[in-house]
Design a protein around this motif. Structure first.
Motif, PDB file in Angstrom:
ATOM      1  N   PHE A  66       3.432  -2.160   3.760  1.00 54.67           N
ATOM      2  CA  PHE A  66       3.298  -3.548   3.353  1.00 54.67           C
ATOM      3  C   PHE A  66       4.168  -4.383   4.285  1.00 54.67           C
ATOM      4  O   PHE A  66       5.126  -3.901   4.871  1.00 54.67           O
ATOM      5  CB  PHE A  66       3.704  -3.769   1.898  1.00 54.67           C
ATOM      6  CG  PHE A  66       5.072  -3.236   1.552  1.00 54.67           C
ATOM      7  CD1 PHE A  66       6.172  -4.072   1.576  1.00 54.67           C
ATOM      8  CD2 PHE A  66       5.247  -1.909   1.217  1.00 54.67           C
ATOM      9  CE1 PHE A  66       7.435  -3.592   1.267  1.00 54.67           C
ATOM     10  CE2 PHE A  66       6.510  -1.423   0.907  1.00 54.67           C
ATOM     11  CZ  PHE A  66       7.604  -2.255   0.924  1.00 54.67           C
ATOM     12  N   ALA A 113       6.914  -3.303  -2.340  1.00 56.20           N
ATOM     13  CA  ALA A 113       6.955  -4.762  -2.286  1.00 56.20           C
ATOM     14  C   ALA A 113       8.324  -5.211  -1.794  1.00 56.20           C
ATOM     15  O   ALA A 113       9.249  -4.406  -1.671  1.00 56.20           O
ATOM     16  CB  ALA A 113       6.673  -5.363  -3.667  1.00 56.20           C
ATOM     17  N   TYR A 153       9.287 -12.549  -6.914  1.00 54.33           N
ATOM     18  CA  TYR A 153       8.205 -12.073  -6.053  1.00 54.33           C
ATOM     19  C   TYR A 153       7.295 -13.258  -5.781  1.00 54.33           C
ATOM     20  O   TYR A 153       6.768 -13.873  -6.712  1.00 54.33           O
ATOM     21  CB  TYR A 153       7.453 -10.955  -6.759  1.00 54.33           C
ATOM     22  CG  TYR A 153       6.373 -10.288  -5.950  1.00 54.33           C
ATOM     23  CD1 TYR A 153       6.687  -9.444  -4.896  1.00 54.33           C
ATOM     24  CD2 TYR A 153       5.033 -10.475  -6.267  1.00 54.33           C
ATOM     25  CE1 TYR A 153       5.691  -8.806  -4.175  1.00 54.33           C
ATOM     26  CE2 TYR A 153       4.027  -9.845  -5.550  1.00 54.33           C
ATOM     27  CZ  TYR A 153       4.368  -9.018  -4.495  1.00 54.33           C
ATOM     28  OH  TYR A 153       3.390  -8.394  -3.773  1.00 54.33           O
ATOM     29  N   ARG A 181       3.642  -7.715  -9.593  1.00 54.72           N
ATOM     30  CA  ARG A 181       3.032  -7.392  -8.299  1.00 54.72           C
ATOM     31  C   ARG A 181       1.529  -7.630  -8.335  1.00 54.72           C
ATOM     32  O   ARG A 181       0.936  -8.131  -7.376  1.00 54.72           O
ATOM     33  CB  ARG A 181       3.328  -5.938  -7.919  1.00 54.72           C
ATOM     34  CG  ARG A 181       4.772  -5.695  -7.520  1.00 54.72           C
ATOM     35  CD  ARG A 181       4.934  -4.372  -6.807  1.00 54.72           C
ATOM     36  NE  ARG A 181       4.544  -3.235  -7.626  1.00 54.72           N
ATOM     37  CZ  ARG A 181       5.355  -2.565  -8.423  1.00 54.72           C
ATOM     38  NH1 ARG A 181       6.625  -2.914  -8.519  1.00 54.72           N
ATOM     39  NH2 ARG A 181       4.926  -1.527  -9.117  1.00 54.72           N
TER      40      ARG A 181
END
Length: 246
Positions: A4, A35, A61, A103
């Protein structure tokens, strides 16, 4: 590990500033398993403890500033469930499910409140309450037997932190109607709620039933009028239609 990309990130020198009832501390970009999240530290005065400060933190996030209906978990510290992986509670599982839901949504916030063990009675008293539960009391009566209220947690710090992050309103990730009302009373705009259903087992079944029957926690669709089945996150899949308690 799935690959990622690292998001654009710049350290905010203004992150060290005075807040209502405390101070904002440092921040850093954290690489998680799948993440990136921005971790921020906040120090807030402990109610009734004079000038004593307690350190809390958040993991965000995506860009939450100015956001509405932001998926948010206000999570109370639980050493036994999160570190030792105790089967007596669902705290660790709820934290993991919250992170997964955030997420999947592509945006969200975890507010991690420290010093809230055992619904605010502290780690030592929590272990003492476990002993009373082994003797036959449920989680609520055990707290009462030790001279504590059903829930002694404080959520004022969470309200200050969410305001400082610029979050306008939240989709609260919780089964707890008491937490929802406490946050609203503290000034948090809670526009919706999402359930987090952990798996029951022989060890935690009495605890989960007490949360459902005595605290009024939402554990299935029937107990959450107006909530659709796709608004429930479980440990088995992303969505289920009923809780595990029968």
């Amino acid at each position: 590990m799935r690959r990622f990309s690292r998001p654009a990130y710049r350290y905010d020198r203004s992150s060290h500033r005075t807040l209502q009832g405390g101070r904002a501390g440092g921040q850093a970009l954290l690489q998680l398993q799948d993440a990136y999240a921005v971790c921020r530290v906040f120090r807030h005065h402990v109610p009734g403890r004079g000038l004593r400060l307690r350190t809390h933190c958040t993991g965000t996030y995506g860009d939450v500033s100015g956001g509405h209906d932001v998926p948010t978990r206000v999570h109370s510290e639980c050493l036994t469930g999160e570190v030792f992986r105790s089967l007596r509670c669902d705290c660790g599982e709820q934290l993991e499910m919250s992170m997964r839901a955030i997420r999947q949504a592509g945006i969200g916030c975890i507010v991690y409140l420290r010093g809230q063990e055992g619904r605010g009675i502290g780690l030592g008293n929590k272990i003492a309450a476990y002993g009373l539960q082994d003797a036959g009391l449920d989680t609520l009566d055990a707290n009462h037997a030790l001279g504590f209220p059903s829930d002694a947690r404080q959520f004022g710090a969470a309200a200050v932190i969410l305001t400082d992050l610029g979050i306008q309103s939240v989709k609260l990730l919780t089964n707890n109607p008491g937490k929802l009302e406490a946050l609203r009373a503290a000034g948090v705009a809670v526009t919706s709620r999402q359930s987090l259903i952990a798996a029951s087992n022989a060890t935690n079944i009495s605890y989960l039933r007490a949360k459902r029957d005595r605290f009024g926690h939402f554990f299935d669709k029937e107990q959450a009028p107006g909530q659709e089945t796709d608004n429930v996150v479980s440990v088995w899949s992303s969505k289920i239609s009923a809780g595990p308690l029968g």
